[in-house]
Design a protein around this motif. Structure first.
Motif, PDB file in Angstrom:
ATOM      1  N   SER A 168       0.830  -1.201   0.000  1.00  0.00           N
ATOM      2  CA  SER A 168       0.000   0.000   0.000  1.00  0.00           C
ATOM      3  C   SER A 168       0.867   1.255   0.000  1.00  0.00           C
ATOM      4  O   SER A 168       0.511   2.263  -0.614  1.00  0.00           O
ATOM      5  CB  SER A 168      -0.970  -0.006   1.178  1.00  0.00           C
ATOM      6  OG  SER A 168      -0.262  -0.005   2.402  1.00  0.00           O
ATOM      7  N   THR A 169       2.030   1.196   0.661  1.00  0.00           N
ATOM      8  CA  THR A 169       2.947   2.328   0.670  1.00  0.00           C
ATOM      9  C   THR A 169       3.367   2.671  -0.754  1.00  0.00           C
ATOM     10  O   THR A 169       3.353   3.832  -1.165  1.00  0.00           O
ATOM     11  CB  THR A 169       4.195   2.006   1.523  1.00  0.00           C
ATOM     12  OG1 THR A 169       3.770   1.643   2.834  1.00  0.00           O
ATOM     13  CG2 THR A 169       5.148   3.181   1.591  1.00  0.00           C
ATOM     14  N   ALA A 170       3.738   1.661  -1.531  1.00  0.00           N
ATOM     15  CA  ALA A 170       4.152   1.868  -2.923  1.00  0.00           C
ATOM     16  C   ALA A 170       2.974   2.345  -3.763  1.00  0.00           C
ATOM     17  O   ALA A 170       3.101   3.272  -4.571  1.00  0.00           O
ATOM     18  CB  ALA A 170       4.730   0.578  -3.496  1.00  0.00           C
ATOM     19  N   ALA A 171       1.831   1.714  -3.579  1.00  0.00           N
ATOM     20  CA  ALA A 171       0.644   2.070  -4.354  1.00  0.00           C
ATOM     21  C   ALA A 171       0.251   3.532  -4.121  1.00  0.00           C
ATOM     22  O   ALA A 171      -0.112   4.244  -5.068  1.00  0.00           O
ATOM     23  CB  ALA A 171      -0.515   1.146  -4.012  1.00  0.00           C
ATOM     24  N   LEU A 172       0.350   3.985  -2.875  1.00  0.00           N
ATOM     25  CA  LEU A 172      -0.005   5.377  -2.567  1.00  0.00           C
ATOM     26  C   LEU A 172       0.971   6.362  -3.209  1.00  0.00           C
ATOM     27  O   LEU A 172       0.558   7.407  -3.720  1.00  0.00           O
ATOM     28  CB  LEU A 172      -0.053   5.588  -1.054  1.00  0.00           C
ATOM     29  CG  LEU A 172      -1.219   4.908  -0.335  1.00  0.00           C
ATOM     30  CD1 LEU A 172      -1.054   5.015   1.184  1.00  0.00           C
ATOM     31  CD2 LEU A 172      -2.536   5.514  -0.777  1.00  0.00           C
ATOM     32  N   ILE A 173       2.268   6.035  -3.182  1.00  0.00           N
ATOM     33  CA  ILE A 173       3.257   6.906  -3.818  1.00  0.00           C
ATOM     34  C   ILE A 173       3.000   6.967  -5.323  1.00  0.00           C
ATOM     35  O   ILE A 173       3.037   8.038  -5.928  1.00  0.00           O
ATOM     36  CB  ILE A 173       4.694   6.428  -3.513  1.00  0.00           C
ATOM     37  CG1 ILE A 173       5.014   6.628  -2.023  1.00  0.00           C
ATOM     38  CG2 ILE A 173       5.711   7.165  -4.381  1.00  0.00           C
ATOM     39  CD1 ILE A 173       6.324   6.004  -1.572  1.00  0.00           C
ATOM     40  N   LEU A 174       2.722   5.814  -5.928  1.00  0.00           N
ATOM     41  CA  LEU A 174       2.439   5.790  -7.367  1.00  0.00           C
ATOM     42  C   LEU A 174       1.167   6.569  -7.693  1.00  0.00           C
ATOM     43  O   LEU A 174       1.129   7.338  -8.656  1.00  0.00           O
ATOM     44  CB  LEU A 174       2.307   4.347  -7.863  1.00  0.00           C
ATOM     45  CG  LEU A 174       3.594   3.536  -7.896  1.00  0.00           C
ATOM     46  CD1 LEU A 174       3.299   2.078  -8.215  1.00  0.00           C
ATOM     47  CD2 LEU A 174       4.576   4.123  -8.900  1.00  0.00           C
ATOM     48  N   GLU A 175       0.146   6.355  -6.876  1.00  0.00           N
ATOM     49  CA  GLU A 175      -1.131   7.043  -7.108  1.00  0.00           C
ATOM     50  C   GLU A 175      -0.951   8.562  -7.059  1.00  0.00           C
ATOM     51  O   GLU A 175      -1.521   9.299  -7.858  1.00  0.00           O
ATOM     52  CB  GLU A 175      -2.149   6.590  -6.065  1.00  0.00           C
ATOM     53  CG  GLU A 175      -3.541   7.147  -6.276  1.00  0.00           C
ATOM     54  CD  GLU A 175      -4.513   6.619  -5.223  1.00  0.00           C
ATOM     55  OE1 GLU A 175      -5.211   7.454  -4.615  1.00  0.00           O
ATOM     56  OE2 GLU A 175      -4.555   5.393  -5.012  1.00  0.00           O
ATOM     57  N   LYS A 176      -0.130   9.006  -6.134  1.00  0.00           N
ATOM     58  CA  LYS A 176       0.069  10.439  -5.931  1.00  0.00           C
ATOM     59  C   LYS A 176       1.022  11.053  -6.964  1.00  0.00           C
ATOM     60  O   LYS A 176       0.809  12.181  -7.409  1.00  0.00           O
ATOM     61  CB  LYS A 176       0.625  10.684  -4.518  1.00  0.00           C
ATOM     62  CG  LYS A 176       0.822  12.135  -4.177  1.00  0.00           C
ATOM     63  CD  LYS A 176       1.306  12.288  -2.744  1.00  0.00           C
ATOM     64  CE  LYS A 176       1.576  13.751  -2.427  1.00  0.00           C
ATOM     65  NZ  LYS A 176       2.140  13.921  -1.097  1.00  0.00           N
ATOM     66  N   ASN A 177       2.075  10.309  -7.358  1.00  0.00           N
ATOM     67  CA  ASN A 177       3.144  10.916  -8.139  1.00  0.00           C
ATOM     68  C   ASN A 177       3.377  10.369  -9.545  1.00  0.00           C
ATOM     69  O   ASN A 177       4.090  10.986 -10.321  1.00  0.00           O
ATOM     70  CB  ASN A 177       4.470  10.788  -7.370  1.00  0.00           C
ATOM     71  CG  ASN A 177       4.409  11.453  -6.020  1.00  0.00           C
ATOM     72  OD1 ASN A 177       4.028  12.603  -5.920  1.00  0.00           O
ATOM     73  ND2 ASN A 177       4.725  10.723  -4.973  1.00  0.00           N
ATOM     74  N   ALA A 178       2.830   9.209  -9.856  1.00  0.00           N
ATOM     75  CA  ALA A 178       3.099   8.606 -11.159  1.00  0.00           C
ATOM     76  C   ALA A 178       2.076   9.027 -12.200  1.00  0.00           C
ATOM     77  O   ALA A 178       0.996   9.520 -11.873  1.00  0.00           O
ATOM     78  CB  ALA A 178       3.104   7.081 -11.035  1.00  0.00           C
ATOM     79  N   VAL A 179       2.425   8.797 -13.439  1.00  0.00           N
ATOM     80  CA  VAL A 179       1.510   9.071 -14.550  1.00  0.00           C
ATOM     81  C   VAL A 179       0.431   8.007 -14.532  1.00  0.00           C
ATOM     82  O   VAL A 179       0.711   6.815 -14.411  1.00  0.00           O
ATOM     83  CB  VAL A 179       2.265   9.021 -15.901  1.00  0.00           C
ATOM     84  CG1 VAL A 179       1.316   9.175 -17.068  1.00  0.00           C
ATOM     85  CG2 VAL A 179       3.343  10.087 -15.938  1.00  0.00           C
TER      86      VAL A 179
END
Length: 119
Positions: free
Chosen positions: A104-115
Protein backbone atom coordinates in the motif's frame (compact mmCIF):
# COMPACT_ATOMS: atom_id res chain seq x y z
CA UNK A 1 1.42 -34.56 5.38
CA UNK A 2 0.32 -31.44 7.25
CA UNK A 3 0.85 -27.84 6.16
CA UNK A 4 0.23 -24.70 8.22
CA UNK A 5 -0.18 -21.35 6.47
CA UNK A 6 -0.28 -17.87 7.99
CA UNK A 7 -2.61 -15.38 6.31
CA UNK A 8 -3.76 -11.80 6.61
CA UNK A 9 -6.86 -12.44 4.50
CA UNK A 10 -9.83 -14.76 4.92
CA UNK A 11 -8.38 -18.05 6.24
CA UNK A 12 -11.26 -20.27 5.09
CA UNK A 13 -11.26 -18.89 1.55
CA UNK A 14 -7.51 -19.43 1.21
CA UNK A 15 -7.65 -22.85 2.88
CA UNK A 16 -10.44 -23.98 0.53
CA UNK A 17 -8.43 -22.78 -2.46
CA UNK A 18 -5.25 -24.56 -1.33
CA UNK A 19 -7.16 -27.72 -0.39
CA UNK A 20 -8.60 -27.79 -3.91
CA UNK A 21 -5.14 -27.55 -5.45
CA UNK A 22 -3.52 -30.01 -3.01
CA UNK A 23 -6.30 -32.41 -1.93
CA UNK A 24 -3.84 -34.98 -0.58
CA UNK A 25 -2.37 -32.54 1.96
CA UNK A 26 -4.00 -31.62 5.28
CA UNK A 27 -3.85 -27.80 5.18
CA UNK A 28 -4.57 -25.41 8.04
CA UNK A 29 -4.72 -21.70 7.22
CA UNK A 30 -4.97 -19.31 10.17
CA UNK A 31 -4.46 -15.66 11.00
CA UNK A 32 -1.46 -15.19 13.29
CA UNK A 33 -0.43 -18.81 12.65
CA UNK A 34 3.12 -17.85 13.60
CA UNK A 35 1.90 -17.21 17.17
CA UNK A 36 -0.39 -20.24 17.28
CA UNK A 37 1.80 -22.93 15.71
CA UNK A 38 5.46 -23.05 16.74
CA UNK A 39 6.51 -24.55 13.40
CA UNK A 40 5.07 -21.52 11.59
CA UNK A 41 6.79 -19.19 14.06
CA UNK A 42 10.12 -20.92 13.38
CA UNK A 43 9.58 -20.73 9.62
CA UNK A 44 8.72 -17.03 9.97
CA UNK A 45 12.00 -16.36 11.79
CA UNK A 46 13.97 -18.27 9.13
CA UNK A 47 12.22 -16.34 6.35
CA UNK A 48 12.93 -12.99 8.05
CA UNK A 49 16.62 -13.79 8.53
CA UNK A 50 16.92 -14.92 4.89
CA UNK A 51 15.04 -11.82 3.70
CA UNK A 52 17.18 -9.47 5.81
CA UNK A 53 20.35 -11.03 4.37
CA UNK A 54 19.01 -10.72 0.81
CA UNK A 55 18.07 -7.08 1.39
CA UNK A 56 21.46 -6.29 2.95
CA UNK A 57 23.29 -7.80 -0.02
CA UNK A 58 20.94 -6.51 -2.73
CA UNK A 59 22.56 -5.41 -5.98
CA UNK A 60 20.30 -3.15 -8.00
CA UNK A 61 20.24 -4.16 -11.68
CA UNK A 62 19.15 -0.57 -12.31
CA UNK A 63 22.61 0.62 -11.18
CA UNK A 64 21.47 2.33 -7.97
CA UNK A 65 24.30 2.74 -5.43
CA UNK A 66 24.01 0.68 -2.25
CA UNK A 67 27.08 2.10 -0.49
CA UNK A 68 25.25 3.80 2.34
CA UNK A 69 22.25 1.41 2.52
CA UNK A 70 20.02 4.38 1.72
CA UNK A 71 17.19 1.97 0.87
CA UNK A 72 16.83 0.95 4.52
CA UNK A 73 15.38 -2.36 5.61
CA UNK A 74 13.07 -2.80 2.64
CA UNK A 75 10.01 -2.72 4.88
CA UNK A 76 7.49 -0.09 3.80
CA UNK A 77 7.13 1.36 7.31
CA UNK A 78 10.88 2.12 7.48
CA UNK A 79 11.46 5.89 6.97
CA UNK A 80 14.68 5.22 5.00
CA UNK A 81 12.81 2.83 2.71
CA UNK A 82 9.97 5.31 2.23
CA UNK A 83 12.51 8.01 1.38
CA UNK A 84 14.26 5.67 -1.07
CA UNK A 85 10.93 4.88 -2.73
CA UNK A 86 10.01 8.56 -3.04
CA UNK A 87 13.41 9.41 -4.55
CA UNK A 88 13.69 6.40 -6.89
CA UNK A 89 10.29 6.35 -8.56
CA UNK A 90 10.04 6.76 -12.29
CA UNK A 91 6.80 8.54 -13.18
CA UNK A 92 6.07 5.99 -15.94
CA UNK A 93 7.79 2.75 -14.90
CA UNK A 94 7.43 3.02 -11.13
CA UNK A 95 10.06 1.63 -8.82
CA UNK A 96 13.19 -0.48 -9.11
CA UNK A 97 12.37 -4.20 -8.95
CA UNK A 98 13.44 -4.17 -5.29
CA UNK A 99 10.11 -2.59 -4.39
CA UNK A 100 6.88 -4.58 -4.13
CA UNK A 101 4.38 -2.59 -6.15
CA UNK A 102 1.54 -4.29 -4.25
CA UNK A 103 2.50 -2.68 -0.93
CA UNK A 104 0.00 0.00 0.00
CA UNK A 105 2.95 2.33 0.67
CA UNK A 106 4.15 1.87 -2.92
CA UNK A 107 0.64 2.07 -4.35
CA UNK A 108 -0.01 5.38 -2.57
CA UNK A 109 3.26 6.91 -3.82
CA UNK A 110 2.44 5.79 -7.37
CA UNK A 111 -1.13 7.04 -7.11
CA UNK A 112 0.07 10.44 -5.93
CA UNK A 113 3.14 10.92 -8.14
CA UNK A 114 3.10 8.61 -11.16
CA UNK A 115 1.51 9.07 -14.55
CA UNK A 116 -1.93 7.47 -14.62
CA UNK A 117 -2.14 4.76 -17.28
CA UNK A 118 -5.41 3.22 -18.49
CA UNK A 119 -5.18 -0.20 -20.14
Amino acid sequence: MKVYVDTVGDPMKYQTKLQGIFPEIDITVAKKADATYSIVGAASICAKVARDKAVKNWVFPEGISTEDNAYGSGYPNDPATKNFMANNMDKVFGFPQFVRFSWSTAALILEKNAVHVSW
